[in-house]
Structure formats: C-alpha cells, structure tokens
Design a protein around this motif. Structure first.
Motif, PDB file in Angstrom:
ATOM      1  N   GLU A 245      80.425  90.555  25.715  1.00  0.00           N
ATOM      2  CA  GLU A 245      79.541  91.862  25.175  1.00  0.00           C
ATOM      3  C   GLU A 245      78.674  92.231  26.057  1.00  0.00           C
ATOM      4  O   GLU A 245      78.229  93.555  25.903  1.00  0.00           O
ATOM      5  N   ILE A 246      78.191  91.470  26.992  1.00  0.00           N
ATOM      6  CA  ILE A 246      77.186  92.190  27.949  1.00  0.00           C
ATOM      7  C   ILE A 246      77.860  93.004  29.091  1.00  0.00           C
ATOM      8  O   ILE A 246      77.143  93.390  30.058  1.00  0.00           O
ATOM      9  N   THR A 247      79.196  92.831  29.208  1.00  0.00           N
ATOM     10  CA  THR A 247      79.658  93.638  30.409  1.00  0.00           C
ATOM     11  C   THR A 247      79.864  95.033  30.238  1.00  0.00           C
ATOM     12  O   THR A 247      79.850  95.791  29.026  1.00  0.00           O
ATOM     13  N   ASP A 248      79.296  95.659  31.324  1.00  0.00           N
ATOM     14  CA  ASP A 248      79.186  97.233  31.482  1.00  0.00           C
ATOM     15  C   ASP A 248      79.375  97.365  32.876  1.00  0.00           C
ATOM     16  O   ASP A 248      79.593  96.417  33.807  1.00  0.00           O
ATOM     17  N   ALA A 249      79.340  98.740  33.297  1.00  0.00           N
ATOM     18  CA  ALA A 249      79.482  99.081  34.658  1.00  0.00           C
ATOM     19  C   ALA A 249      78.568  98.811  35.788  1.00  0.00           C
ATOM     20  O   ALA A 249      78.790  98.715  36.878  1.00  0.00           O
ATOM     21  N   ASN A 250      77.434  98.277  35.286  1.00  0.00           N
ATOM     22  CA  ASN A 250      76.233  97.894  36.134  1.00  0.00           C
ATOM     23  C   ASN A 250      75.895  96.493  36.215  1.00  0.00           C
ATOM     24  O   ASN A 250      75.147  96.243  37.323  1.00  0.00           O
ATOM     25  N   ARG A 251      76.500  95.749  35.235  1.00  0.00           N
ATOM     26  CA  ARG A 251      76.389  94.376  35.277  1.00  0.00           C
ATOM     27  C   ARG A 251      77.305  93.501  36.312  1.00  0.00           C
ATOM     28  O   ARG A 251      78.212  93.666  36.483  1.00  0.00           O
ATOM     29  N   THR A 275      88.852  96.071  33.958  1.00  0.00           N
ATOM     30  CA  THR A 275      88.900  97.214  33.036  1.00  0.00           C
ATOM     31  C   THR A 275      87.533  97.988  32.698  1.00  0.00           C
ATOM     32  O   THR A 275      87.446  99.093  32.543  1.00  0.00           O
ATOM     33  N   TYR A 276      86.371  96.888  32.337  1.00  0.00           N
ATOM     34  CA  TYR A 276      85.236  97.524  31.925  1.00  0.00           C
ATOM     35  C   TYR A 276      84.074  97.289  32.620  1.00  0.00           C
ATOM     36  O   TYR A 276      82.943  97.899  32.208  1.00  0.00           O
ATOM     37  N   ALA A 277      84.406  96.475  33.889  1.00  0.00           N
ATOM     38  CA  ALA A 277      83.023  96.234  34.688  1.00  0.00           C
ATOM     39  C   ALA A 277      83.584  97.074  36.101  1.00  0.00           C
ATOM     40  O   ALA A 277      84.594  97.180  36.673  1.00  0.00           O
ATOM     41  N   LYS A 278      82.533  97.358  36.949  1.00  0.00           N
ATOM     42  CA  LYS A 278      82.688  98.011  38.332  1.00  0.00           C
ATOM     43  C   LYS A 278      82.104  97.037  39.402  1.00  0.00           C
ATOM     44  O   LYS A 278      82.595  97.224  40.646  1.00  0.00           O
TER      45      LYS A 278
END
Length: 336
Positions: A245-251, A275-278
C-alpha cells in the motif's frame, strides 16, 4: 585455539563424537546481533528446509539469553557470530552456552577478543577490511555467512546425510568467482543509483528465502545505521499483505531476485512494482551469474552474492550523499 572454515568438517565430527555418550546432538542454534544475525540467515533457512532430525533456530543474542529455548543444553550446538568479539549481548550468550554444557562455536574476525574464552571452537572468517569493503580480494567462501552454512551442512551430513553435499561443496568452490564478476558488473549501475537516490530520505529493501538476511542487513546496517535513512526490509512473500500500500511513483525500492525456490515470490513482487512504481533497483542473481551453481543448492548462495554486491552501491551512495559509512551518532559513543 583458532580454526579456519576448512576445519569445520573436523570440528563437527569432534563435537558429535564427544556428545555420543550423553545422548548425541539434538539441536543447533544460530545466534548473533545486527549484521551478524542477518549473516546467519542462510544457515537458518538451510536447516529448516533440509534437516528433519535436529531442532534449529536463529535467535538474536539478548533474546537467546532472556528467552532461552527449553531444550538448549548439553545436547546442543550453538553457533554464534560476533565480528570483533566485543558485543556484550553475544558474549553473554556464549558464556551461557558454555555454562549449560552446549558445544560453543564462535565465528569472528579478530583472533583476540573478549568472547574468545567462551568458545570451544573459534573460527576466524575472511573479511574485506578495506575502506568501504571495496578490495574484493578475499576468499568469499570463507566469510561468516559461508562458515555458518558449513556448520549447518556438515551437521546435517554427518548426522543424517545430505544428498546434495557434493553439489553444495562445488558451489563453495565457485562463489568467490561469481561474486567478483558480479561486483564488476554492477559498477556503473551503482554510480547511477547513487545519483538517483542521494536526496531520498527513505529506501526499502526486498528479498525472500535464504537471501532475506541480505536485504535485512542492507536496511538496518547501511541505510539506517550508516546513512541515517528511513528503511525497512520487506519480505516479497509478505509484500501483498500490507506493505504494498505504500507503493507509488516516488517511493524507492531495492529488490533482490533470487535464484532457486523462492524466485517466484520475488518476480511476483517485481511485476507489481514495475506496474505501480517508477524507482526500482533490481539485483537479479541470474543476471549476476549465480546460475552456474547447481539448482539443488543455489538457494543458499544468494545471500553471499547480494551481500557482497551491496558494498559497491554503498560506497557510491555514501560518496554522493557526503555521509561516510563510518559516521555514527550513538553507536560506540553513548551508553545504551
């Protein structure tokens, strides 16, 4: 008297002979703190997966002293890791082991230290003591992780037999070359990683199986202890049960993709991240050359590979952040 990793086969044989008249060896415990605890993780995993005749566990030193397993005693072997031999909690655990009649095996780097008097067998492991551990000229088959593994492998083989023993020993003979090649392979990538992540305040590590200890060590010993970054090691098998749930493009994430039985767990987590992180740094054991080791034993060599590739990254990150790895606020400086 001190020993080398090549003496472990004879050490286990001697212990088993000595215990024969008091009921034999019934348990093998691995004990340490911090990085020395994490380094024992492959041995723990080996015993859980391969050994059905002996009880075994990995326990932090102070917990081992204050919450001692009921069966621990004269029919036990305790293998403790203590890098400089001066960690009070591990000294206390070794002393207790001696007093309770267990066979005490100490893994350490220094031939003279406080803990030595409490070891029946003191094994001196190889360690790259060069600045930031960059020399890369040591025998990685003789480092503490491999020494602990050899204690586990020899104990199983000499008590119940281990069908993949010869293949495991072949792997021991290959691991130094694999690691040296892998360290060279990631050099440019590590420099780019440092520039990308030098301004971050948090980095997560991920892994599974016998190599999870390497992710744990990188998180607590490097990112938290030596770089003062927020971090947590996330087991890839547990990722989808809360942490994702802490996954995002900036993490930022560093993820280990192991060779062997738990690779499927790592690959599943990596698919989600892609898919969900960068911002993902991938250490893939297959890409780094570990596949030369037989599939029946390769699980247990992932940790040594990852743990000895990390220093290439750590040096670059410390340089980019202008935060030398030996920097401490509390460790060895205040009472705790």
């Amino acid at each position: 008297m001190t020993y080398k990793s090549t003496d472990i086969k004879n050490i286990i044989a001697e212990i088993l002979e000595a215990k024969k008249d008091v009921g034999g060896v019934k348990s093998l415990y691995f004990v340490g703190c911090g990085g020395s605890l994490g380094a024992l993780y492959p041995a723990k995993t080996f015993m859980e997966k391969e050994c059905g005749n002996l009880k075994s566990a990995l326990i932090s030193s102070n917990e081992f002293v204050h919450s001692t397993p009921k069966d621990f005693g004269k029919n036990s072997i305790v293998c403790l890791s203590c890098h400089k031999g001066n960690t009070p909690e591990t000294i206390a655990a070794a002393k207790m082991g001696k007093e309770m009649g267990a066979s005490v095996i100490l893994l350490t780097w220094l031939p003279e230290s406080e803990i030595i008097e409490f070891g029946d067998y003191v094994i001196l492991y190889s360690f790259d003591a060069s600045p930031d551990h960059l020399a890369g000229d040591i025998d990685y088959a003789g480092e503490k992780t491999m020494c602990a593994l050899l204690v586990a492998v020899e104990t199983l083989n000499q008590t119940a037999g281990y069908e993949s023993y010869d293949k495991f020993m072949d792997g021991v003979g290959m691991i130094t070359t694999v690691i040296r090649n892998a360290r060279a392979h990631v050099a440019e990538r590590a420099a780019a990683f440092a520039q990308e992540y030098k301004d971050d305040s948090v980095i997560y590590t991920m892994g599974s199986g016998a190599s999870y200890g390497a992710a744990y060590m990188e998180s607590i010993c490097i990112f938290m202890e030596m770089q003062w970054l927020d971090s947590s090691s996330i087991h890839t098998g547990e990722f989808f049960h809360g942490p994702f749930e802490i996954t995002d493009a900036n993490r930022p994430f560093m993820i280990q993709i192991s060779e062997g039985s738990t690779r499927v767990l790592d690959e599943r987590a990596l698919r989600f991240l892609r898919t969900y992180a960068k911002r993902i740094e991938v250490l893939d054991a297959k890409e780094l050359g570990l596949s030369v080791i037989d599939a029946s034993v390769v699980d247990y060599f992932n940790h040594s590979l990852f743990n000895n590739v990390y220093p290439i990254y750590n040096h670059q990150l410390a340089e980019a952040r202008k935060h030398p790895l030996p920097t401490r606020r509390y460790m060895w400086k205040v009472e705790y």
